[in-house]
Enzyme design. Structure first.
Site, PDB file in Angstrom:
ATOM      1  N   HIS A   1       0.849  -1.189   0.000  1.00 47.87           N
ATOM      2  CA  HIS A   1       0.000   0.000   0.000  1.00 47.87           C
ATOM      3  C   HIS A   1       0.884   1.239   0.000  1.00 47.87           C
ATOM      4  CE1 HIS A   1      -3.856  -1.974   1.853  1.00 47.87           C
ATOM      5  NE2 HIS A   1      -3.368  -2.654   0.829  1.00 47.87           N
TER       6      HIS A   1
ATOM      7  N   GLU B   1       1.038   3.768   1.990  1.00 50.22           N
ATOM      8  CA  GLU B   1       1.619   4.079   3.303  1.00 50.22           C
ATOM      9  C   GLU B   1       2.809   3.169   3.609  1.00 50.22           C
ATOM     10  OE1 GLU B   1      -2.970   4.396   3.941  1.00 50.22           O
ATOM     11  OE2 GLU B   1      -1.581   3.317   2.625  1.00 50.22           O
TER      12      GLU B   1
ATOM     13  N   CYS C   1      -5.943   1.784   6.143  1.00 49.63           N
ATOM     14  CA  CYS C   1      -6.585   0.522   6.521  1.00 49.63           C
ATOM     15  C   CYS C   1      -5.954   0.022   7.826  1.00 49.63           C
ATOM     16  CB  CYS C   1      -6.386  -0.500   5.399  1.00 49.63           C
ATOM     17  SG  CYS C   1      -4.692  -1.121   5.269  1.00 49.63           S
TER      18      CYS C   1
ATOM     19  N   CYS D   1      -2.093  -0.691   7.551  1.00 50.16           N
ATOM     20  CA  CYS D   1      -1.284   0.526   7.472  1.00 50.16           C
ATOM     21  C   CYS D   1      -1.329   1.304   8.786  1.00 50.16           C
ATOM     22  CB  CYS D   1      -1.753   1.391   6.311  1.00 50.16           C
ATOM     23  SG  CYS D   1      -1.441   0.608   4.706  1.00 50.16           S
TER      24      CYS D   1
END
Length: 160
Positions: free
Chosen positions: A46, A48, A76, A79
């Site tokens: 992701h 992040e 999420c 993360c």
């Protein structure tokens, strides 16, 4: 946040969900990232996470104290957990995520009192353009899938 949106566009160009992130310390950009899960065959890739990995190398420390993460979509749970472990001080996000958001929408891992670190959270920064970028991507993706199904139906009728 504008830089994060530009990174999200890079993710979208790869066919990824358009999410971008920038990590700043003392007003200086330390790291950036954008979604690469599909490209890298990595569910943890992701925006992040990409950003945190890059920052760890740049700072030579897994702890990213006194930093601010700007991200186009609410983090999420995966993360958010990594942000807590990295000790990111502040998380600024654009669009809320009512399905998997872990910065207040579905749950709040970033400010959970049982955690050993709580980050300051600011949501809704450039929320509308961030949300529009995401919703346009998913609208286009649904239209592409629908067109592919119709083409497959037509091709199977032609073969008959």
């Amino acid at each position: 946040m504008q830089q994060a949106m530009e990174l999200a566009a890079k993710a979208e160009a790869l066919g990824e969900v358009p999410v971008g992130a920038v990590l700043v310390k003392a007003g200086v950009k330390i790291a950036e990232g954008y979604n690469r899960s599909i490209t890298d065959h990595d569910p943890s890739a992701h925006a992040e996470m990409q950003c945190l990995r890059q920052a760890g190398v740049a700072l030579q420390n897994y702890r990213q104290l006194d930093t601010t993460l700007y991200v186009t979509l609410e983090p999420c749970p995966m993360c958010a957990g990594a942000l807590v472990h990295a000790r990111v001080g502040r998380v600024v996000f654009g669009a809320s995520d009512p399905k998997t958001g872990a910065a207040g929408s579905v749950m709040d891992l970033l400010q959970h009192p049982a955690m050993n670190h709580q980050a300051e959270v600011v949501g809704g920064v450039l929320a509308e353009p961030c949300a529009t970028q995401l919703s346009n991507f998913f609208k286009r993706r649904r239209a592409e899938k629908k067109a592919l199904k119709q083409a497959q139906k037509a091709s199977s009728k032609d073969a008959s």
